[in-house]
Design an enzyme around this catalytic site. Structure first.
Site, PDB file in Angstrom:
ATOM      1  N   GLY A 209       0.834  -1.198   0.000  1.00  0.00           N
ATOM      2  CA  GLY A 209       0.000   0.000   0.000  1.00  0.00           C
ATOM      3  C   GLY A 209       0.863   1.240   0.000  1.00  0.00           C
ATOM      4  O   GLY A 209       1.913   1.286  -0.659  1.00  0.00           O
ATOM      5  N   CYS A 210       0.436   2.255   0.730  1.00  0.00           N
ATOM      6  CA  CYS A 210       1.178   3.518   0.826  1.00  0.00           C
ATOM      7  C   CYS A 210       2.636   3.251   1.177  1.00  0.00           C
ATOM      8  O   CYS A 210       2.938   2.724   2.250  1.00  0.00           O
ATOM      9  CB  CYS A 210       0.533   4.401   1.889  1.00  0.00           C
ATOM     10  SG  CYS A 210       1.542   5.802   2.413  1.00  0.00           S
ATOM     11  N   PHE A 211       3.553   3.617   0.282  1.00  0.00           N
ATOM     12  CA  PHE A 211       4.943   3.235   0.532  1.00  0.00           C
ATOM     13  C   PHE A 211       5.614   4.047   1.628  1.00  0.00           C
ATOM     14  O   PHE A 211       6.632   3.658   2.160  1.00  0.00           O
ATOM     15  CB  PHE A 211       5.789   3.211  -0.739  1.00  0.00           C
ATOM     16  CG  PHE A 211       5.793   4.429  -1.637  1.00  0.00           C
ATOM     17  CD1 PHE A 211       5.373   5.682  -1.218  1.00  0.00           C
ATOM     18  CD2 PHE A 211       6.249   4.302  -2.956  1.00  0.00           C
ATOM     19  CE1 PHE A 211       5.417   6.782  -2.059  1.00  0.00           C
ATOM     20  CE2 PHE A 211       6.300   5.390  -3.809  1.00  0.00           C
ATOM     21  CZ  PHE A 211       5.878   6.638  -3.362  1.00  0.00           C
ATOM     22  N   TRP A 212       5.027   5.175   2.008  1.00  0.00           N
ATOM     23  CA  TRP A 212       5.619   5.960   3.096  1.00  0.00           C
ATOM     24  C   TRP A 212       5.663   5.145   4.392  1.00  0.00           C
ATOM     25  O   TRP A 212       6.682   5.059   5.060  1.00  0.00           O
ATOM     26  CB  TRP A 212       4.819   7.239   3.341  1.00  0.00           C
ATOM     27  CG  TRP A 212       4.733   8.171   2.179  1.00  0.00           C
ATOM     28  CD1 TRP A 212       5.613   8.309   1.150  1.00  0.00           C
ATOM     29  CD2 TRP A 212       3.683   9.122   1.959  1.00  0.00           C
ATOM     30  NE1 TRP A 212       5.180   9.289   0.290  1.00  0.00           N
ATOM     31  CE2 TRP A 212       4.013   9.804   0.756  1.00  0.00           C
ATOM     32  CE3 TRP A 212       2.527   9.475   2.636  1.00  0.00           C
ATOM     33  CZ2 TRP A 212       3.207  10.814   0.242  1.00  0.00           C
ATOM     34  CZ3 TRP A 212       1.726  10.473   2.126  1.00  0.00           C
ATOM     35  CH2 TRP A 212       2.061  11.133   0.936  1.00  0.00           C
ATOM     36  N   CYS A 364       0.613   7.105   8.566  1.00  0.00           N
ATOM     37  CA  CYS A 364       0.959   7.197   7.142  1.00  0.00           C
ATOM     38  C   CYS A 364       0.580   8.545   6.542  1.00  0.00           C
ATOM     39  O   CYS A 364       1.109   8.934   5.526  1.00  0.00           O
ATOM     40  CB  CYS A 364       0.276   6.075   6.356  1.00  0.00           C
ATOM     41  SG  CYS A 364       0.952   5.851   4.691  1.00  0.00           S
TER      42      CYS A 364
END
Length: 366
Positions: A209-212, A364
């Site tokens: 998902g969100c790579f952060w 995130c």
């Protein structure tokens, strides 16, 4: 970043979290970076080493994997307040110039000559950037703040940055988003613990998902030496963030990890991904509120050994709930492209801790 009363979002008082306003959805703009980072994610010139006495036998350069012990103190010799740091000190592994830690540390190491077990001392010029009056102190109406705030509390801002609460009265709360050590020169003492590049590193690629948030989870894992976010498995050879977010390029947001296999196993890294996914491991093309093929989750192996381990981990986890298929991809890495510089170590730049074994929840969205 210019502060106003509208930016104050959450106050972190001890372990309490107080909301001022609903959290914003995922930003589509550069990180609310700390003031010691440039817009493109690189270190500013202000963080350069101003004095260096190192004349050792190992010439350190960008790209080297080094294991070292280092400390930062004021020029008067006082230890820094560890609560103000988002990165590890003392004994660490890092890849010079690859992000994480403090940009001025990378600048100081790049080009230094060091001898194993021989401490060297350098002076860093304002490694946390200069003080910026736009970052505070700034008054916020007390009516906008929850009760019980005290000087020294941390205030989370709606842009993902944090600020210190300086004073509290019946009329106002004064906050300051400048780093505690902004504008100060610091002393760096560094000791090389072994010759550079002495231990082979391995590479792994994951999507969750969100790579952060996924990147920060891997930054915190002992044995992980370097992380980088990027776009995996798509056809476009030069993807942009905006194009990938459209969902038409075939890429998924991914994290590439370089790790020391003597300290952390590939199996553990696979487990970390599935632990972070939780129930999302059963959701196709979705992680939390992020939906689309660009958020599909996967383990992208580079050789037969990684493939066997990844498949075994999925099989083991599937046995825990045989009635719901895990849809996390296990595929050979076909393509990977590094994301834009401002995405690298995004959440650390925004003030979240990347220290090893950190247990603070990952936010995130800042």
């Amino acid at each position: 970043m210019h502060l106003s009363s509208s930016t104050l979002l959450v106050l972190l008082a001890s372990t309490q979290c107080h909301a001022f306003a609903p959290a914003a959805m995922r930003a589509r703009a550069p990180s609310p970076r700390a003031q010691w980072w440039e817009e493109d994610g690189t270190a500013p010139d202000a963080g350069a080493t101003t004095t260096a006495k190192a004349t050792g036998e190992h010439q350190i350069k960008a790209g080297d994997h080094v294991r070292l012990h280092y400390s930062l103190t004021t020029t008067g010799g006082q230890a820094l307040d560890g609560a103000e740091l988002t990165f590890d000190t003392e004994e660490v592994d890092l890849v010079v110039g690859a992000g994480g830690f403090l940009p001025a540390l990378h600048n100081a190491l790049d080009g230094a000559s060091l001898t194993v077990d021989a401490p060297e001392t350098m002076t860093l010029s304002a490694p946390f950037g200069e003080r910026d009056p736009r970052l505070g102190p700034i008054p916020v109406p007390a009516a906008n703040a929850p009760k019980g705030m005290q000087p020294g509390d941390r205030a989370g801002l709606s842009n993902g940055a944090t600020a210190r609460v300086m004073s509290v009265s019946d009329e106002k709360v004064v906050i300051d988003a400048n780093h505690l050590y902004a504008g100060e020169d610091l002393t760096l003492t560094v000791t090389l613990l072994e010759p550079p590049n002495g231990r082979p590193l391995q590479e792994a690629t994951f999507a969750g998902g969100c790579f952060w948030g996924v990147e920060l989870a891997y930054q915190r894992e002992p044995g992980v030496v370097r992380t980088e976010v990027g776009y995996a498995q798509g056809a476009d050879p030069s993807p942009s963030y905006e194009a990938v977010c459209s969902g038409v390029t075939g890429h998924t947001e991914a994290v590439r990890v370089r790790y020391d296999p003597s300290r952390v196993s590939y199996e553990r890294l696979c487990d970390l991904l599935l632990d972070r996914l939780g129930e999302n491991r059963y959701a196709l093309n979705r992680v939390g509120n992020d939906q689309g093929t660009q958020y599909r989750h996967g383990i992208y192996f580079s050789d037969d050994a990684q493939q066997a381990t990844a498949e075994a981990v999925i099989a083991r986890e599937q046995q825990r709930d045989a009635g719901r298929p895990i849809v996390t991809e296990v595929e050979r890495i076909a393509a990977y492209y590094a994301a834009e510089a401002y995405h690298q170590q995004y959440l650390e730049k925004g003030g979240q801790s990347a220290r090893k074994k950190e247990t603070e929840p990952i936010r995130c969205y800042g």
